[in-house]
Scaffold this active site. Structure first.
Site, PDB file in Angstrom:
ATOM      1  N   LYS A   1       0.837  -1.208   0.000  1.00  0.00           N
ATOM      2  CA  LYS A   1       0.000   0.000   0.000  1.00  0.00           C
ATOM      3  C   LYS A   1       0.871   1.257   0.000  1.00  0.00           C
ATOM      4  CE  LYS A   1      -3.752  -2.488   2.222  1.00  0.00           C
ATOM      5  NZ  LYS A   1      -4.426  -2.917   3.460  1.00  0.00           N
TER       6      LYS A   1
ATOM      7  N   GLN B   1      -5.039  -1.770   9.586  1.00  0.00           N
ATOM      8  CA  GLN B   1      -4.863  -3.091   8.990  1.00  0.00           C
ATOM      9  C   GLN B   1      -5.421  -4.166   9.926  1.00  0.00           C
ATOM     10  OE1 GLN B   1      -3.740  -3.611   5.869  1.00  0.00           O
ATOM     11  NE2 GLN B   1      -3.939  -5.834   6.039  1.00  0.00           N
TER      12      GLN B   1
ATOM     13  N   ASP C   1     -11.622   2.065   3.885  1.00  0.00           N
ATOM     14  CA  ASP C   1     -11.904   0.628   3.773  1.00  0.00           C
ATOM     15  C   ASP C   1     -13.398   0.362   3.544  1.00  0.00           C
ATOM     16  OD1 ASP C   1      -9.785  -1.209   3.953  1.00  0.00           O
ATOM     17  OD2 ASP C   1      -9.495  -0.781   6.087  1.00  0.00           O
TER      18      ASP C   1
END
Ligand code: GUN
Length: 282
Positions: free
Chosen positions: A53, A97, A120
């Site tokens: 990322k 995460q 997300d």
């Protein structure tokens, strides 16, 4: 029959090029999209994802900041950190995460991110918008799956779609997106009896179970579109999906490879969500 390969890597490159162009345009207005990634602990797979990322952000000109915290970070420390990121003007996207260490309540952490910065799409507000068919941030992996079907002009409306896996990250949201596109959707999972009775009927099959080689050629309808979301590491270190690629590509009409399918698209959609978030917030 030999399936057409859905090239997620090439598609992701195209999307990233477009994002890069738009980031350059924003720079002229003195806006630089910023993504904060929070990684708690030492999960090896998470470390690899987070590095991917970071690299992708820097390639398109998005400012990324990774906050690496030790495994024993407390829930309140993490909540404090997120509260700071929520109010920072230079941070337009926040990604924590997953999975988090067991002593931290992931749902509570996700709820603490302001929905506008939830790139997300996991916050209940964004999940609710998805359920209701309202515009909102869409989760990256399911969004990537949908983009691949659309790019390859695979019909969704009126088709039978079968999703294997009911996770909040992939299974449930991808099922909702396909429903929004007027597919008739079934969700199968680890307690489903006679899985192949469902899969054999599927025009679109999304495998997100996390089980290597779960989908065999005799479970697939000839000509079906098979999207493999699995990322399984074999004991020899090889990365494979949930689909027996060699066998199933003889039966399916379209298939995504692993690696080079859904994975790169997930990252591309994260960049897209961050860019859109910056545009909305600035
Ligand atoms: N862990 C595995 N996939 C994801 C994802 O899409 N987002 C986050 N935050 N964590 C993950």
């Amino acid at each position: 029959m030999s399936a057409k390969i859905i090239d997620g890597k090439a598609m992701a490159m195209e999307i990233r090029q477009e994002i890069k162009k738009q980031v350059e345009e924003l720079a002229q207005k003195n806006i630089k999209p910023g993504l904060a990634v929070v990684l708690v602990g030492n999960d090896p797979a998470s470390q690899i994802y987070v590095r991917g990322k970071e690299k992708a952000c820097s390639e398109v000109g998005i400012a990324s900041e990774t906050i690496r915290l030790p495994e024993d970070t407390s829930e309140s420390e993490l909540l404090n950190l997120i509260s700071g990121l929520n109010s920072r003007q230079d941070v337009h996207g926040i990604l924590v995460q997953l999975p988090l260490p067991k002593h931290i309540d992931s749902d509570k952490i996700i709820r603490s991110i302001v929905p506008e910065k939830d790139v997300d799409g996991f916050h209940p507000i964004n999940v609710g918008k998805l359920v209701l068919g309202l515009p909102g941030v869409k989760p990256c992996t399911p969004y990537g799956c949908l983009k691949m079907l659309q790019k390859y002009e695979i019909a969704i409306e009126g088709k039978k779609a079968v999703v294997i896996g009911r996770s909040n990250i992939v299974g449930k949201p991808v099922a909702l997106m396909l429903l929004q596109e007027n597919a008739t959707v079934s969700i199968c999972h680890s307690r489903t009896k006679e899985l192949s009775e469902y899969t054999k009927e599927a025009d679109i099959l999304i495998a997100a179970a996390g089980k290597p080689f779960l989908i065999k050629p005799d479970m697939v309808k000839p000509g079906a579109a098979v999207i493999d979301v699995g990322q399984n590491k074999l004991p020899d270190g090889k990365l494979v999906g949930d689909v027996d690629f060699t066998g199933v590509s003889q039966v399916a009409g379209w298939i995504t490879p692993v690696p080079g399918g859904v994975g790169p698209m997930t990252i591309a959609m994260l960049l897209y969500n961050t860019l859109e978030s910056a545009k909305r917030l600035c």
